[in-house]
Motif scaffolding. Structure first.
Motif, PDB file in Angstrom:
ATOM      1  N   ILE A 115       0.839  -1.205   0.000  1.00 24.10           N
ATOM      2  CA  ILE A 115       0.000   0.000   0.000  1.00 24.10           C
ATOM      3  C   ILE A 115       0.872   1.253   0.000  1.00 24.10           C
ATOM      4  O   ILE A 115       0.605   2.216  -0.728  1.00 24.10           O
ATOM      5  CB  ILE A 115      -0.954  -0.011   1.213  1.00 24.10           C
ATOM      6  CG1 ILE A 115      -2.007  -1.099   1.028  1.00 24.10           C
ATOM      7  CG2 ILE A 115      -1.622   1.353   1.403  1.00 24.10           C
ATOM      8  CD1 ILE A 115      -2.841  -1.372   2.260  1.00 24.10           C
ATOM      9  N   VAL A 116       1.942   1.251   0.811  1.00 20.52           N
ATOM     10  CA  VAL A 116       2.869   2.376   0.833  1.00 20.52           C
ATOM     11  C   VAL A 116       3.461   2.595  -0.560  1.00 20.52           C
ATOM     12  O   VAL A 116       3.481   3.722  -1.078  1.00 20.52           O
ATOM     13  CB  VAL A 116       3.995   2.156   1.861  1.00 20.52           C
ATOM     14  CG1 VAL A 116       5.068   3.246   1.733  1.00 20.52           C
ATOM     15  CG2 VAL A 116       3.438   2.132   3.280  1.00 20.52           C
ATOM     16  N   GLN A 117       3.916   1.514  -1.177  1.00 17.26           N
ATOM     17  CA  GLN A 117       4.548   1.614  -2.496  1.00 17.26           C
ATOM     18  C   GLN A 117       3.570   2.130  -3.551  1.00 17.26           C
ATOM     19  O   GLN A 117       3.937   2.910  -4.432  1.00 17.26           O
ATOM     20  CB  GLN A 117       5.100   0.246  -2.917  1.00 17.26           C
ATOM     21  CG  GLN A 117       5.842   0.246  -4.248  1.00 17.26           C
ATOM     22  CD  GLN A 117       7.032   1.173  -4.259  1.00 17.26           C
ATOM     23  OE1 GLN A 117       7.683   1.381  -3.228  1.00 17.26           O
ATOM     24  NE2 GLN A 117       7.343   1.735  -5.416  1.00 17.26           N
ATOM     25  N   LYS A 118       2.326   1.711  -3.439  1.00 16.70           N
ATOM     26  CA  LYS A 118       1.299   2.144  -4.385  1.00 16.70           C
ATOM     27  C   LYS A 118       1.188   3.665  -4.417  1.00 16.70           C
ATOM     28  O   LYS A 118       1.167   4.287  -5.498  1.00 16.70           O
ATOM     29  CB  LYS A 118      -0.053   1.528  -3.995  1.00 16.70           C
ATOM     30  CG  LYS A 118      -1.246   2.067  -4.764  1.00 16.70           C
ATOM     31  CD  LYS A 118      -2.540   1.480  -4.223  1.00 16.70           C
ATOM     32  CE  LYS A 118      -3.761   2.100  -4.876  1.00 16.70           C
ATOM     33  NZ  LYS A 118      -5.030   1.550  -4.318  1.00 16.70           N
ATOM     34  N   TYR A 119       1.143   4.287  -3.239  1.00 13.88           N
ATOM     35  CA  TYR A 119       0.958   5.738  -3.198  1.00 13.88           C
ATOM     36  C   TYR A 119       2.257   6.501  -3.403  1.00 13.88           C
ATOM     37  O   TYR A 119       2.229   7.669  -3.825  1.00 13.88           O
ATOM     38  CB  TYR A 119       0.252   6.129  -1.897  1.00 13.88           C
ATOM     39  CG  TYR A 119      -1.178   5.642  -1.880  1.00 13.88           C
ATOM     40  CD1 TYR A 119      -2.105   6.158  -2.780  1.00 13.88           C
ATOM     41  CD2 TYR A 119      -1.596   4.641  -1.007  1.00 13.88           C
ATOM     42  CE1 TYR A 119      -3.414   5.701  -2.808  1.00 13.88           C
ATOM     43  CE2 TYR A 119      -2.900   4.166  -1.028  1.00 13.88           C
ATOM     44  CZ  TYR A 119      -3.803   4.709  -1.925  1.00 13.88           C
ATOM     45  OH  TYR A 119      -5.106   4.247  -1.957  1.00 13.88           O
ATOM     46  N   VAL A 120       3.388   5.878  -3.129  1.00 14.20           N
ATOM     47  CA  VAL A 120       4.671   6.469  -3.508  1.00 14.20           C
ATOM     48  C   VAL A 120       4.706   6.655  -5.021  1.00 14.20           C
ATOM     49  O   VAL A 120       5.114   7.713  -5.534  1.00 14.20           O
ATOM     50  CB  VAL A 120       5.848   5.580  -3.041  1.00 14.20           C
ATOM     51  CG1 VAL A 120       7.149   5.982  -3.746  1.00 14.20           C
ATOM     52  CG2 VAL A 120       6.027   5.682  -1.531  1.00 14.20           C
ATOM     53  N   GLU A 121       4.265   5.645  -5.748  1.00 19.70           N
ATOM     54  CA  GLU A 121       4.254   5.719  -7.207  1.00 19.70           C
ATOM     55  C   GLU A 121       3.180   6.683  -7.706  1.00 19.70           C
ATOM     56  O   GLU A 121       3.410   7.446  -8.650  1.00 19.70           O
ATOM     57  CB  GLU A 121       4.024   4.322  -7.786  1.00 19.70           C
ATOM     58  CG  GLU A 121       5.168   3.349  -7.506  1.00 19.70           C
ATOM     59  CD  GLU A 121       4.855   1.929  -7.926  1.00 19.70           C
ATOM     60  OE1 GLU A 121       3.729   1.693  -8.438  1.00 19.70           O
ATOM     61  OE2 GLU A 121       5.721   1.044  -7.745  1.00 19.70           O
ATOM     62  N   THR A 122       2.019   6.680  -7.047  1.00 19.35           N
ATOM     63  CA  THR A 122       0.925   7.560  -7.465  1.00 19.35           C
ATOM     64  C   THR A 122       1.327   9.023  -7.384  1.00 19.35           C
ATOM     65  O   THR A 122       1.002   9.825  -8.266  1.00 19.35           O
ATOM     66  CB  THR A 122      -0.324   7.319  -6.584  1.00 19.35           C
ATOM     67  OG1 THR A 122      -0.758   5.966  -6.738  1.00 19.35           O
ATOM     68  CG2 THR A 122      -1.460   8.255  -6.971  1.00 19.35           C
ATOM     69  N   LEU A 123       2.065   9.397  -6.325  1.00 21.84           N
ATOM     70  CA  LEU A 123       2.449  10.789  -6.130  1.00 21.84           C
ATOM     71  C   LEU A 123       3.893  11.063  -6.543  1.00 21.84           C
ATOM     72  O   LEU A 123       4.431  12.128  -6.244  1.00 21.84           O
ATOM     73  CB  LEU A 123       2.217  11.215  -4.672  1.00 21.84           C
ATOM     74  CG  LEU A 123       0.762  11.621  -4.396  1.00 21.84           C
ATOM     75  CD1 LEU A 123      -0.103  10.397  -4.121  1.00 21.84           C
ATOM     76  CD2 LEU A 123       0.662  12.594  -3.251  1.00 21.84           C
ATOM     77  N   HIS A 124       4.516  10.092  -7.213  1.00 20.98           N
ATOM     78  CA  HIS A 124       5.858  10.275  -7.786  1.00 20.98           C
ATOM     79  C   HIS A 124       6.869  10.732  -6.729  1.00 20.98           C
ATOM     80  O   HIS A 124       7.563  11.730  -6.906  1.00 20.98           O
ATOM     81  CB  HIS A 124       5.805  11.280  -8.940  1.00 20.98           C
ATOM     82  CG  HIS A 124       4.743  10.983  -9.952  1.00 20.98           C
ATOM     83  ND1 HIS A 124       4.768   9.855 -10.765  1.00 20.98           N
ATOM     84  CD2 HIS A 124       3.596  11.643 -10.266  1.00 20.98           C
ATOM     85  CE1 HIS A 124       3.700   9.849 -11.540  1.00 20.98           C
ATOM     86  NE2 HIS A 124       2.976  10.916 -11.265  1.00 20.98           N
ATOM     87  N   LEU A 125       6.986   9.951  -5.666  1.00 24.63           N
ATOM     88  CA  LEU A 125       7.863  10.312  -4.549  1.00 24.63           C
ATOM     89  C   LEU A 125       9.128   9.452  -4.480  1.00 24.63           C
ATOM     90  O   LEU A 125       9.876   9.543  -3.508  1.00 24.63           O
ATOM     91  CB  LEU A 125       7.090  10.183  -3.227  1.00 24.63           C
ATOM     92  CG  LEU A 125       5.895  11.121  -3.058  1.00 24.63           C
ATOM     93  CD1 LEU A 125       5.136  10.776  -1.782  1.00 24.63           C
ATOM     94  CD2 LEU A 125       6.338  12.573  -3.044  1.00 24.63           C
TER      95      LEU A 125
END
Length: 236
Positions: A115-125
């Protein structure tokens, strides 16, 4: 989804009333009022679960009756100041979004990390994960704060002045992002803001703390001059 009935907002004295208001998933909502009118007070009351008068319910459940963990699974406040966490690495800070889902060891499961990785990619972090939160630019800080809220996976996300101190292009980027999060993730996103024109452009609903009547008014469409008159008691 989030319903207010006969609520009076204010800790020591009345700031304004909310006779009846129901907000739904997929809405991007702006809360607008003068300084000291009670925008942050409403957000604080939601986070703390403290409403002395009236009833607030989420998905039909009385908000005051929910336990701390239950509230943490329903609502989160984006903190882009990282108070108390200003020297963590970004990846460590983001993992805190899963804290209410972990067991007593506090260790993240494979699902949590996914889940953490999913939103890291979504927000380009990806490029800032190893940086200290204290070294981020204003725009990066805002995206990291939003990412942590998404990682917590609550249906309601609150943001207090999310575009303050951002330059014009970054303000537009953040507002567009929040609108997409509301619609594409089926969440209720509420911001307190003084950026009136951006709110009119991007938000699906405007909540105004009416200066004269001390009531919270809901508008799906409103012109700039009328908003200014109602919220600040002046003609623009």
């Amino acid at each position: 989804m989030l319903k207010f009935e006969n609520c009076r907002i204010g800790h020591d004295h009345l700031l304004y009333e909310i006779p009846l208001l129901e907000l739904k998933r997929s809405e991007f909502v702006a809360l607008i009022g003068a300084n000291g009118s009670g925008k942050s007070t409403l957000m604080d009351s939601l986070i703390q679960g403290k409403f002395s008068q009236g009833k607030v319910s989420v998905e039909g459940r009385n908000w005051n009756d929910l336990k701390l963990t239950e509230r943490a699974h329903q609502i989160t406040l984006v903190d882009n100041h990282f108070l108390g966490f200003d020297y963590l690495k970004v990846n460590e800070y983001l993992e805190l979004g899963r804290h209410s889902y972990t067991n007593f060891t506090g260790r993240l499961s494979a699902e949590d990390r996914s889940i953490v990785q999913k939103y890291v990619e979504t927000l380009h972090l990806e490029k800032v994960l190893d940086q200290s939160t204290s070294t981020l630019s204003d725009g990066e800080r805002q995206r990291v704060g939003i990412a942590k809220a998404l990682i917590q996976e609550t249906p309601i996300i609150l943001l207090d002045e999310p575009t303050a101190f951002l330059d014009y292009p970054t303000k537009k980027e953040v507002m567009s992002l929040l609108g997409r999060i509301a619609t594409e993730s089926n969440r209720l996103v509420i911001i307190a803001s003084h950026d009136i024109d951006f709110c009119i452009e991007y938000c699906s609903r405007i909540l105004i703390i009416e200066k004269e009547s001390k009531m919270l008014e809901s508008h799906q469409q409103i012109l700039h001059d009328e908003l200014v008159r109602r919220a600040f008691g002046i003609s623009s």
